[in-house]
Structure formats: C-alpha cells, structure tokens
Design a protein around this motif. Sequence first.
Motif, PDB file in Angstrom:
ATOM      1  N   UNK A   6       0.826  -1.213   0.000  1.00 17.66           N
ATOM      2  CA  UNK A   6       0.000   0.000   0.000  1.00 17.66           C
ATOM      3  C   UNK A   6       0.858   1.260   0.000  1.00 17.66           C
ATOM      4  N   UNK A   7       2.163   1.102  -0.005  1.00 17.31           N
ATOM      5  CA  UNK A   7       3.082   2.234   0.002  1.00 17.31           C
ATOM      6  C   UNK A   7       2.952   2.981  -1.330  1.00 17.31           C
ATOM      7  N   UNK A   8       2.427   4.209  -1.333  1.00 18.83           N
ATOM      8  CA  UNK A   8       2.198   4.928  -2.603  1.00 18.83           C
ATOM      9  C   UNK A   8       3.480   5.183  -3.379  1.00 18.83           C
ATOM     10  N   UNK A   9       4.585   5.406  -2.670  1.00 19.95           N
ATOM     11  CA  UNK A   9       5.852   5.635  -3.361  1.00 19.95           C
ATOM     12  C   UNK A   9       6.315   4.367  -4.086  1.00 19.95           C
ATOM     13  N   UNK A  10       6.165   3.215  -3.440  1.00 19.93           N
ATOM     14  CA  UNK A  10       6.563   1.948  -4.060  1.00 19.93           C
ATOM     15  C   UNK A  10       5.637   1.603  -5.231  1.00 19.93           C
TER      16      UNK A  10
END
Length: 458
Positions: A351-355
């Motif tokens: 859920x990490x937006x950067x990843x």
Amino acid sequence: MKTSSSRSDLLASESVGRLLLRLSVPAVVGMLVQALYNAVDTVFVGQAVGTLGIGGLSVVFPIQMLLMAVAQTFGVGGASRISRCMGAGDVRGAGFTFGNMVLLAVLAGFLFLVAGLVFPVALLRAFGATDALLPSALEYFGVIIYSSPLMAFVMATNNAVRAEGNATVAMRSMMLGAGLNIALDPVFIFLLDMGVRGAAVATVISLAVSCVYLGGYFILGKSELPMGWRYFRFQRDIAVQVVSVGSSTFARTGATSVTTLLLNHILGGIAGEIGIATFGVMFRLLMFLFMPLTGISQGLQPIVGYNYGARQFHRVRQGVRIAVFSGTVVASLAFILFFGFPGMLMRLFTDDPQLVASGRNALRWSLICLPLAGFQIVGSGVFQALGKSVPALFLSLSRPLLLLFPFVMILPRFFGVNGVWFSFPLSDGLSFLITFVMVRRVLGRLAPLHCLGATHGR
C-alpha cells in the motif's frame, strides 16, 4: 522400475501437438504455482513488515537463484542425457545419469548450506543489503539457508521425472510444496508472529514434504528409470556431459543472479530501499510469465531429446514450431496484463504509494519487448535438449550478461533510474534476434548425436 515402455512409446509416436500439451501443461501449472508461492511470500511479508521486509527478501533472492542455477545445471543437463539415452534404448545409461545428477545436486546444496552458515553477513552485503535492509535479510536468510539441500534434490529429481515423460508427477510435487507453503505462511508470519522468519520456516517445511513425495516416487518403483545403489556411483564421463549441457542453465540463472546483484547496488544508490523493493516486486510478477515459458520449454525438451536420439528429426522441428508459437502467445497475453494494469498489480504487494508509483513506472518501461520472451526461452531450451552445450551456453549468457549487464552499467548515468528500466527492452530485442538466427540455423541442419558421445555443439 516399471517394465512398461508406454511413456517412451508416447514420446516416439504420439501427435507432437498433443504430446507437447500433455508434457507442458503439468509443467506450466507447477511453475505457476511455484511463482504464486514466491509472490505470496512477498505479499504476506509486505503486509506484516512493509517495504523493508520486501527489500530484505529481494536481497536474499539472488543468493537463492545461485543455488537454483547450480541445481538446475545438474537437473537440466541430466534430464537431457536421460531423454537421449532412453530414445537410443540405453536404459542403464539413463539410470547412471540419474544417480550422478542427484549426487552432484545434493552435494552442491550442502556446500551452499555451509557457506551460508559461515558467511551470512558478507553474502548479504555482497548482494546489496543496506544497513536498513540487513536485519530483515538476516532474519530470512538465517532460516532459508537450511533448505539448500532440499531445494537441490527437488529441482534435480523433478527434471528427471520430466525427462522420462511423466510431467504430472513433477507438477504434483511442486503443487504439494507450494500449496503447503501458501497455507503455512499466514500461520507462521501472523498467527505465530514470526514475521520474515515465518516465511522462511514455511518454505523449509514445504520443500521437505516435496522431497518425501519425490523420493517415494523413485523408491517405490514408479519410475521407468532403473533404481539401485550401483547407479549412484560417481562417473566422471557422465558428470562432465551433464555439467556441459547444463552449464547453459547455470549461465542463464547465475548471470541473472549476478545482474540482480548489480541492479540491487545500482538501484540502492539511485533510489534507495524503494528501488531495491521495486525490482523485487517486479521480478516476482515477471515470474508469472517466465515460469510458464520455462514450463513450455521443459515440456518440449523430452520430445526433442528423445526424438533426436531416435533420429526422428521431423518431430523435433514440429515440436519446436508449436512450442515457439505457444510461448509467444503466452508472452503477448502477459504483456497486455503487465503493461495495461501495472498500478493494480503493484498494489497486490504493498500500500506504500511511493513503491506503487515506482513499480508502475518500472513495469511500463521495462516490458516493451516482452512478447519476444517466448521465443528466447524456448529457443535456448532447444540447444540443451539436443545436447549442444556451446550454443546453449552462449544464448544463456547473451541476454543477462552480454547485453543487459553493459546497458545497466551505462544507461543510468544518462537517464537515472529510468536507464535501468530502459535496459530491459533493449537487451530483449537484441537477444531475440540472436536466438532467431541460431535456432533457424540448427533446425535446418539437424544431425544425429549419440547419447554417450560428445555433447559439445557447434
């Protein structure tokens, strides 16, 4: 040992299309399940630990790939010799080949185990572990290293099973281990609160169960290969032939491992832990393509090897044509999925937006030439099945080491992290051209090669 030669008869007489379907479908299903449990490990670790957990697994994976490369050297090389010996009617030669390939693979697994126990930190640092990733990488590696002999045995014996035309048993062994791993992951990771270590424990247990299943298949006499302790005596000439043919597999997987090591260092320097985790997720997604393509290649190899040994060259050519077409269709469908829905696929893992944003960009740039992958993998497998070790070795090295490696070294200097992703379609396109020329040439001038003779191809 079974006295019936029904499976051998099928390799010689059944319609090539139906035979490839019969041998490839179980291999493809087994490979997809294996890709699934590798991905599920990452999904669960991502949910339990986060991006650093994914990064830790990404650092350990190329070390596991090195073991796979060594085990597949003996497995693929031995399977090629078994198929050709059975096609030529040399059952004893096939039995001695099986004994030697298992001995060599398990010995290699124990050597990996010792190295991993003695030099864990040095190995992880060499493969790109940063200070932030080292704790989770050590936690996973400290357990998974105990599976090395088990993994080597499973990979070697699965190849032997496929070589005698019994791909269903190989599929069952992979589904058994993978299904158990998927079931045990949430138990150890969440219920027992073991985190990254829990994923490794689940894998070790699952591989042990697969070993028991495969060992029972051979010990209980269900194989057409002759069994007995006398076949497990080391024979240098057989070992040399097995390693010679299997060396191309080692080169391909080993070179991929080395390139992954390089990518971890470059991505770590450019984009930090996010870059390493991005490649880790992308690699696991691509396994859902490469595993089925490898399954098609594995289904083709006993057909090519047996009929080459039996001098039925028209069946060899027909099998290659059908396998190449099938591989291209699979790769094209994967391209539509990966290129059309990269963000959705990344969100399955994190859920990490950067990843997610980094992965979306990586998938779209790196997979432009993905439809060509089917021909590359099947074409390389043709030379292994024919026992032509030199061209097989060259093709295995051409994409990961001779093409991708220099692109990855040069392009990031001009394009930053996108230079890494641009390197993949460039190497894929050039590798396709090289493979096409070499496969067309060898099919045009097939010549018999005795299963016990020299295996060094032109």
